[in-house]
Design an enzyme around this catalytic site. Structure first.
Site, PDB file in Angstrom:
ATOM      1  N   LYS A 179     -18.241 -36.770  -6.068  1.00  0.00           N
ATOM      2  CA  LYS A 179     -19.662 -36.456  -5.896  1.00  0.00           C
ATOM      3  C   LYS A 179     -19.896 -34.976  -6.153  1.00  0.00           C
ATOM      4  O   LYS A 179     -19.524 -34.120  -5.360  1.00  0.00           O
ATOM      5  CB  LYS A 179     -20.145 -36.790  -4.476  1.00  0.00           C
ATOM      6  N   GLY A 232     -16.654 -26.812   0.311  1.00  0.00           N
ATOM      7  CA  GLY A 232     -18.040 -26.519   0.671  1.00  0.00           C
ATOM      8  C   GLY A 232     -18.074 -25.609   1.880  1.00  0.00           C
ATOM      9  O   GLY A 232     -17.098 -24.903   2.156  1.00  0.00           O
ATOM     10  N   GLU A 235     -19.746 -25.546   7.856  1.00  0.00           N
ATOM     11  CA  GLU A 235     -20.682 -26.449   8.528  1.00  0.00           C
ATOM     12  C   GLU A 235     -20.509 -27.891   8.011  1.00  0.00           C
ATOM     13  O   GLU A 235     -20.373 -28.833   8.784  1.00  0.00           O
ATOM     14  CB  GLU A 235     -22.106 -25.951   8.216  1.00  0.00           C
ATOM     15  N   THR A 236     -20.522 -28.043   6.683  1.00  0.00           N
ATOM     16  CA  THR A 236     -20.351 -29.385   6.102  1.00  0.00           C
ATOM     17  C   THR A 236     -18.938 -29.905   6.389  1.00  0.00           C
ATOM     18  O   THR A 236     -18.758 -31.108   6.622  1.00  0.00           O
ATOM     19  CB  THR A 236     -20.627 -29.333   4.590  1.00  0.00           C
ATOM     20  N   GLY A 237     -17.958 -29.017   6.422  1.00  0.00           N
ATOM     21  CA  GLY A 237     -16.586 -29.423   6.753  1.00  0.00           C
ATOM     22  C   GLY A 237     -16.512 -30.078   8.125  1.00  0.00           C
ATOM     23  O   GLY A 237     -15.853 -31.107   8.303  1.00  0.00           O
ATOM     24  N   GLU A 254     -11.633 -27.405   1.984  1.00  0.00           N
ATOM     25  CA  GLU A 254     -11.613 -26.006   1.530  1.00  0.00           C
ATOM     26  C   GLU A 254     -12.975 -25.450   1.872  1.00  0.00           C
ATOM     27  O   GLU A 254     -13.970 -25.811   1.234  1.00  0.00           O
ATOM     28  CB  GLU A 254     -11.440 -25.941   0.000  1.00  0.00           C
ATOM     29  N   CYS A 288     -15.741 -18.732  -2.512  1.00  0.00           N
ATOM     30  CA  CYS A 288     -15.354 -18.900  -1.102  1.00  0.00           C
ATOM     31  C   CYS A 288     -14.391 -17.820  -0.642  1.00  0.00           C
ATOM     32  O   CYS A 288     -14.443 -17.393   0.492  1.00  0.00           O
ATOM     33  CB  CYS A 288     -14.801 -20.287  -0.859  1.00  0.00           C
ATOM     34  N   GLU A 387     -20.723 -16.150   6.475  1.00  0.00           N
ATOM     35  CA  GLU A 387     -20.566 -16.240   5.019  1.00  0.00           C
ATOM     36  C   GLU A 387     -21.950 -16.173   4.368  1.00  0.00           C
ATOM     37  O   GLU A 387     -22.795 -17.019   4.612  1.00  0.00           O
ATOM     38  CB  GLU A 387     -19.877 -17.562   4.647  1.00  0.00           C
TER      39      GLU A 387
HETATM   40  P1  NAP Z   1     -22.432 -27.615   1.297  1.00  0.00           P
HETATM   41  O1  NAP Z   1     -23.603 -28.141   2.004  1.00  0.00           O
HETATM   42  O2  NAP Z   1     -21.194 -27.449   2.066  1.00  0.00           O
HETATM   43  O3  NAP Z   1     -22.172 -28.548   0.010  1.00  0.00           O
HETATM   44  C1  NAP Z   1     -20.899 -28.892  -0.500  1.00  0.00           C
HETATM   45  C2  NAP Z   1     -20.895 -30.347  -0.900  1.00  0.00           C
HETATM   46  O4  NAP Z   1     -20.962 -31.162   0.278  1.00  0.00           O
HETATM   47  C3  NAP Z   1     -22.073 -30.777  -1.783  1.00  0.00           C
HETATM   48  O5  NAP Z   1     -21.648 -31.723  -2.721  1.00  0.00           O
HETATM   49  C4  NAP Z   1     -23.003 -31.383  -0.761  1.00  0.00           C
HETATM   50  O6  NAP Z   1     -23.922 -32.278  -1.333  1.00  0.00           O
HETATM   51  C5  NAP Z   1     -22.026 -32.089   0.154  1.00  0.00           C
HETATM   52  N1  NAP Z   1     -22.536 -32.411   1.467  1.00  0.00           N
HETATM   53  C6  NAP Z   1     -23.547 -31.798   2.141  1.00  0.00           C
HETATM   54  N2  NAP Z   1     -23.753 -32.407   3.324  1.00  0.00           N
HETATM   55  C7  NAP Z   1     -22.888 -33.437   3.404  1.00  0.00           C
HETATM   56  C8  NAP Z   1     -22.637 -34.445   4.387  1.00  0.00           C
HETATM   57  N3  NAP Z   1     -23.323 -34.511   5.527  1.00  0.00           N
HETATM   58  N4  NAP Z   1     -21.665 -35.341   4.144  1.00  0.00           N
HETATM   59  C9  NAP Z   1     -20.951 -35.278   3.006  1.00  0.00           C
HETATM   60  N5  NAP Z   1     -21.166 -34.376   2.042  1.00  0.00           N
HETATM   61  C10 NAP Z   1     -22.113 -33.440   2.233  1.00  0.00           C
HETATM   62  O7  NAP Z   1     -22.780 -26.258   0.635  1.00  0.00           O
HETATM   63  P2  NAP Z   1     -24.200 -25.839   0.048  1.00  0.00           P
HETATM   64  O8  NAP Z   1     -25.333 -26.416   0.787  1.00  0.00           O
HETATM   65  O9  NAP Z   1     -24.138 -26.086  -1.409  1.00  0.00           O
HETATM   66  O10 NAP Z   1     -24.146 -24.305   0.354  1.00  0.00           O
HETATM   67  C11 NAP Z   1     -24.406 -23.831   1.678  1.00  0.00           C
HETATM   68  C12 NAP Z   1     -23.448 -22.726   2.038  1.00  0.00           C
HETATM   69  O11 NAP Z   1     -22.113 -23.216   1.951  1.00  0.00           O
HETATM   70  C13 NAP Z   1     -23.453 -21.563   1.095  1.00  0.00           C
HETATM   71  O12 NAP Z   1     -24.456 -20.673   1.378  1.00  0.00           O
HETATM   72  C14 NAP Z   1     -22.090 -20.988   1.330  1.00  0.00           C
HETATM   73  O13 NAP Z   1     -22.062 -20.166   2.447  1.00  0.00           O
HETATM   74  C15 NAP Z   1     -21.252 -22.194   1.586  1.00  0.00           C
HETATM   75  N6  NAP Z   1     -20.486 -22.648   0.424  1.00  0.00           N
HETATM   76  C16 NAP Z   1     -19.163 -22.457   0.460  1.00  0.00           C
HETATM   77  C17 NAP Z   1     -18.392 -22.876  -0.594  1.00  0.00           C
HETATM   78  C18 NAP Z   1     -16.941 -22.638  -0.583  1.00  0.00           C
HETATM   79  O14 NAP Z   1     -16.270 -22.931  -1.565  1.00  0.00           O
HETATM   80  N7  NAP Z   1     -16.403 -22.133   0.486  1.00  0.00           N
HETATM   81  C19 NAP Z   1     -18.968 -23.499  -1.677  1.00  0.00           C
HETATM   82  C20 NAP Z   1     -20.341 -23.711  -1.695  1.00  0.00           C
HETATM   83  C21 NAP Z   1     -21.070 -23.289  -0.607  1.00  0.00           C
HETATM   84  P3  NAP Z   1     -25.376 -31.740  -1.790  1.00  0.00           P
HETATM   85  O15 NAP Z   1     -25.138 -30.786  -2.895  1.00  0.00           O
HETATM   86  O16 NAP Z   1     -26.058 -32.980  -2.228  1.00  0.00           O
HETATM   87  O17 NAP Z   1     -25.983 -31.089  -0.590  1.00  0.00           O
END
Ligand code: NAP
Ligand code: MG
Length: 499
Positions: A179, A232, A235-237, A254, A288, A387
């Site tokens: 996804k 990601g 929070e999502t982790g 990660e 990240c 972050e």
């Molecule tokens: P995110 O919410 O963690 O998104 C990462 C992935 O997880 C996306 O494919 C997202 O889908 C999916 N996801 C979101 N909620 C989920 C759930 N409840 N269950 C399963 N999968 C889910 O990151 P983001 O919203 O793109 O970015 C938010 C913050 O995350 C950024 O500001 C940054 O601080 C951090 N971030 C960190 C990394 C890293 O590599 N460490 C990468 C990206 C972002 P959708 O795209 O459809 O929401």
């Protein structure tokens, strides 16, 4: 406008709802293509296809060499489309063409090749550390695929993350449902085309576009999925780990970071200044492992900061499709607002804004942010703890190195970091004291596909890349073979018999 389809069970298809969603170019705010909005039902269809493909043995039953032969064809197809992929990635993610054409796509393809080569060579047979009672039994470990693996990836490096999720899973014999992030789905769908053209069997790779709360949640909760790997936010982790708990899935995470760059007083200043800027401003800080907290010793502080302010001006913000541009926009309006929110928080908490912190002059459209430097930062300020995922560097002054190490480790995160010093033995000693999964000495961001990548603390669970990463896509089976065929020697059976 181009319309893309998802890839399920070997077929390109629309969502069952018939709905599409535009994906936006963050430099122009214009839509560039439409992708299907998958429902939970679509996600289930993909999971079932992956399950059937896995259980049939059409992929898991092949030898690593046979699987590699198919995957090398995928690599050939990707190579043929390299220039298109670099352009598409730049448009969808706001990454500079300079970076996507020199790094994201070619290095992504190279990672793919290295991971397949490594997977081909990893022994599936492992002997025990030493032989115990060799005349009674033969014992060994067999490495087997886990089954159906879900990959959920972010928007910062869409192509690279596709490779990191798909290559290890497939070479080790698993099937995959991927996804992509809602903001950047396009190169993952192009990847699916390359896989289909290469003859990857139906259902072995599926790519489903839809939201995290719908498709992601189905992947994390389905009893037919054996493992979920997420890159990601932390929070999502947390959410993914909770959702995966009901079916006790294997998880690899990660997650976020707030990595330290530790400059020592004997550092090569030209290298350390550019290294610290590269550590933060590469891909507008949306990485990240970004080194977003820079610790600078008081003894060289003024000179270091003067040089930094000079060098930061050489970062050229602009149109990502112009090869001269070195920094593009951040990925979306919400990310832009988030970054601006942190700039405001930094100001309010008393940090000193040295440059940036706003939309560059002359950019009415696009989610552009100037490279932003704060000094006078304390490690307990929000801009040093949370972050930001944008082009914001916090500089923290220190008196002695033990204090700097203590501050560097005072974080919920532990993903990356760097030490800049001419004294390599000392730098290695300090690298060992940083509680993070990767430390660069006199460099930053160089990820090696043969070395493990991942986080300490709340930066993640498990590792990707290298042998450690590939083994996360295997189950470990102990096989015990009796060598005697002799009931009389089985004295342990007499634990239950008394005759
Ligand atoms: P995110 O919410 O963690 O998104 C990462 C992935 O997880 C996306 O494919 C997202 O889908 C999916 N996801 C979101 N909620 C989920 C759930 N409840 N269950 C399963 N999968 C889910 O990151 P983001 O919203 O793109 O970015 C938010 C913050 O995350 C950024 O500001 C940054 O601080 C951090 N971030 C960190 C990394 C890293 O590599 N460490 C990468 C990206 C972002 P959708 O795209 O459809 O929401
Ligand atoms: Mg986009």
């Amino acid at each position: 406008m181009d319309r893309y389809q998802m890839f399920i069970g070997g077929t390109f298809c629309d969502a069952e709802s018939g709905e599409f969603r535009p994906t936006i170019n963050p430099a122009t705010e214009e839509p560039i293509a439409e992708v299907p909005v998958a429902t939970r039902g679509d996600a289930r269809r993909a999971i079932e296809a992956a399950r059937r493909a896995f259980d049939s043995g059409v992929w898991s039953g092949l030898s690593p060499k046979e699987r590699a032969a198919v995957l090398y064809r995928v690599i050939e197809n990707l190579k043929e489309r390299e220039a298109d992929l670099a352009r598409l990635e730049a448009m969808d993610a706001g990454a500079t063409i300079r970076k996507t054409s020199m790094m994201d796509i070619p290095v992504g393809i190279e990672h793919f090749r290295l991971l397949v080569e490594l997977g081909e060579r990893l022994p599936t047979y492992e002997p025990l550390p030493w032989v115990d009672f060799p005349y009674v039994s033969w014992n060994f470990v067999n490495r087997e695929p886990i089954g159906v693996c879900a990959g959920i990836i972010p928007w910062n490096f869409p192509f690279m993350m596709t490779v990191w999720k798909v290559a290890p899973a497939l070479i080790m014999g698993n099937t995959v449902v991927l996804k992509p992030a809602s903001d950047t789905p396009l190169t993952a769908l192009e990847f699916a085309k390359c896989a289909a053209d290469a003859g990857v069997p139906d259902g072995v790779l599926n790519v489903v576009t839809g939201s995290g709360s719908v498709v992601g949640a189905e992947l994390c909760t389905s009893p037919l999925v054996d493992k979920v790997a997420l890159t990601g936010s932390t929070e999502t982790g947390r959410t993914v780990m909770k959702l995966a708990a009901d079916t006790v899935k294997k998880v690899t995470l990660e997650l976020g970071g707030k990595s330290p760059t530790l400059v020592l007083e004997d550092a090569d200043l030209a290298l350390a200044v550019d290294g610290a800027l590269f550590g933060t401003f590469f891909h507008a800080g949306q990485v990240c492992e970004s080194g977003t907290r820079c610790f600078v010793p008081a003894s060289i502080y003024d000179e270091f900061m003067a040089r930094m302010l000079e060098r930061v001006k050489k970062i050229k913000v602009g149109d990502p499709l112009d090869f001269e541009t070195t920094m593009g926009p951040v990925v979306s309006r919400s990310q832009f607002q988030r970054v601006m929110g942190y700039v405001e928080a930094g100001r309010q908490e008393g940090a000193r804004l040295l440059c940036g912190g706003r939309r560059p002059a002359g950019f009415e459209r696009g989610f552009f942010v100037e490279p932003t430097l704060f000094d006078g930062v304390r490690n307990d300020m929000r801009i040093a703890r949370e972050e930001i995922f944008g082009p914001v560097l916090s500089v923290i002054r220190y008196e002695d190195v033990d204090e700097a190490i203590a501050m560097a480790n005072d974080s919920i995160y532990g993903l990356g970091g760097a030490v800049f010093s001419r004294d390599i033995p000392r730098a290695i000693d300090l690298a060992k004291r940083l509680r993070t999964g990767t430390v660069w000495i006199n460099d930053y961001h160089l990820i090696n596909a043969l070395a493990p990548f991942g986080g300490y603390k709340q930066s993640g669970v498990g590792r990707e890349l290298g042998p450690h990463g590939l083994l996360e896509y295997t189950q470990v089976k102990h096989i015990h073979v009796d060598l005697t065929l002799d009931r009389a020697k089985r004295f342990w059976y007499d634990y239950i018999f008394n005759d």
